[in-house]
Enzyme design. Sequence first.
Site, PDB file in Angstrom:
ATOM      1  N   LYS A  12      -0.769  -5.503  -0.546  1.00  0.00           N
ATOM      2  CA  LYS A  12       0.004  -4.162   0.197  1.00  0.00           C
ATOM      3  C   LYS A  12      -0.524  -3.594   1.270  1.00  0.00           C
ATOM      4  CE  LYS A  12      -1.898   0.115  -0.827  1.00  0.00           C
ATOM      5  NZ  LYS A  12      -3.088   1.079  -1.839  1.00  0.00           N
ATOM      6  N   LYS A  14      -5.351  -6.122   0.735  1.00  0.00           N
ATOM      7  CA  LYS A  14      -4.453  -4.518   0.497  1.00  0.00           C
ATOM      8  C   LYS A  14      -5.469  -4.633   2.351  1.00  0.00           C
ATOM      9  CE  LYS A  14      -5.881   0.140  -0.511  1.00  0.00           C
ATOM     10  NZ  LYS A  14      -6.467   1.390  -1.677  1.00  0.00           N
TER      11      LYS A  14
HETATM   12  C1  PBG Z   1      -6.585   3.720  -3.070  1.00  0.00           C
HETATM   13  C2  PBG Z   1      -5.120   4.316  -2.504  1.00  0.00           C
HETATM   14  C3  PBG Z   1      -4.705   4.063  -1.801  1.00  0.00           C
HETATM   15  C4  PBG Z   1      -3.454   4.044  -1.859  1.00  0.00           C
HETATM   16  C5  PBG Z   1      -2.937   3.334  -3.405  1.00  0.00           C
HETATM   17  N1  PBG Z   1      -4.818   3.295  -3.357  1.00  0.00           N
HETATM   18  C6  PBG Z   1      -5.084   4.730  -0.769  1.00  0.00           C
HETATM   19  C7  PBG Z   1      -5.741   4.283   0.318  1.00  0.00           C
HETATM   20  O1  PBG Z   1      -6.402   3.424   0.094  1.00  0.00           O
HETATM   21  O2  PBG Z   1      -6.735   5.103   1.701  1.00  0.00           O
HETATM   22  C8  PBG Z   1      -2.206   3.342  -1.224  1.00  0.00           C
HETATM   23  C9  PBG Z   1      -0.629   4.203  -1.851  1.00  0.00           C
HETATM   24  C10 PBG Z   1       0.436   4.675  -1.410  1.00  0.00           C
HETATM   25  O3  PBG Z   1       0.222   4.616  -0.132  1.00  0.00           O
HETATM   26  O4  PBG Z   1       1.434   4.926  -1.775  1.00  0.00           O
HETATM   27  N2  PBG Z   1      -7.974   3.490  -2.287  1.00  0.00           N
HETATM   28 ZN    ZN Z   2     -10.362   3.932  -2.410  1.00  0.00          ZN
END
Ligand code: PBG
Ligand code: ZN
Length: 322
Positions: free
Chosen positions: A244, A191
């Site tokens: 992601k 991520k």
């Molecule tokens: C929580 C989380 C996020 C997303 C999914 N879970 C945001 C982040 O990490 O700031 C993003 C999902 C999206 O942009 O569709 N940590």
């Molecule tokens: Zn988070």
Amino acid sequence: MRMRRTRNNPLIRQMIKETSLETSDFIYPLFLVEGQGIKEEISSLPGVYHFSVDMLEDEIRELEDLGIKAVILFGIPDHKDSCGSGAYDPDGIIQKAIRKIKDLSAKILVVTDLCMCEYTDHGHCGILDQEGQVVNDQTLEYLAKIALSHAQAGADIIAPSDMMDFRVKRIRQELDENAFENIPIMAYSAKYASSYYGPFREAAQSAPQFGDRKSYQMDFHNGDEAMREIQLDLDEDADFIIIKPALAYLDVIKEASFTFNIPLVAYNVSGEYSMLKKAIEAGLLNEDVIYESLIAMKRAGAKLIISYHAKEVAKWLKEGRY
Ligand code: PBG
Ligand code: ZN
């Protein structure tokens, strides 16, 4: 060799088609809020809504009718504090939503996003020390507690998105010790600290109140490092791996699909979704661009796709458009 021989008509193109997209490939995100009678469109995510739990029934029926087999839940609590206690409250927004959906449908798998940023008043994905740094090992204890509360509420799959080290191991241990050894972990392994999450953070009210997430989410200059992250999560017994965002990271998906034999999940994030929706709305792009983009994720090697596009594409597939 004449390559056009196998492009000459739709039937022969269908015959040599290498990649397919099915409705059962999708995991559809749902945003839950406290209160009653709420179904409100999210301004940053056109066509996606905030729901109060009592308003879920029609949405769940629609997903069932379309043949969508899984949802991933995000909760926006009324109350936030420094340790995100709303995330493990047995009567928290997510716990209520899990129970409701499991009650409404036996056909839909409930995946829960496990993170603290929607629940902490500072908006970071863990517990902070006095300098405002996220403390890894202390955060693990909270993640374990949250995971257990999701499992107790009836979640089918737990998806930790915090990017702490050792969280898969700690969550696995907590689930196993509490007789939830059959609940899989879908780990957000690679991520990235990405600007593509903007619309989500507005929807989930989860933007960090100071600083950024670069000390825990990955640096987007790095691709090989993603393979190390994935390997570590596999060593800790993750059952699925999420990469992601998706579209700007197809190289990472492709490399992971060559390197590992594990179900890969592409997260087609909020910024990717809203970018296309706005361009289509403005008449710059034809809506077929959505299917093309999702096929790219499958072609790169994703088995499943978390996408806000799931419902519209499921409709098109049902109509036989592709
Ligand atoms: C929580 C989380 C996020 C997303 C999914 N879970 C945001 C982040 O990490 O700031 C993003 C999902 C999206 O942009 O569709 N940590
Ligand atoms: Zn988070």
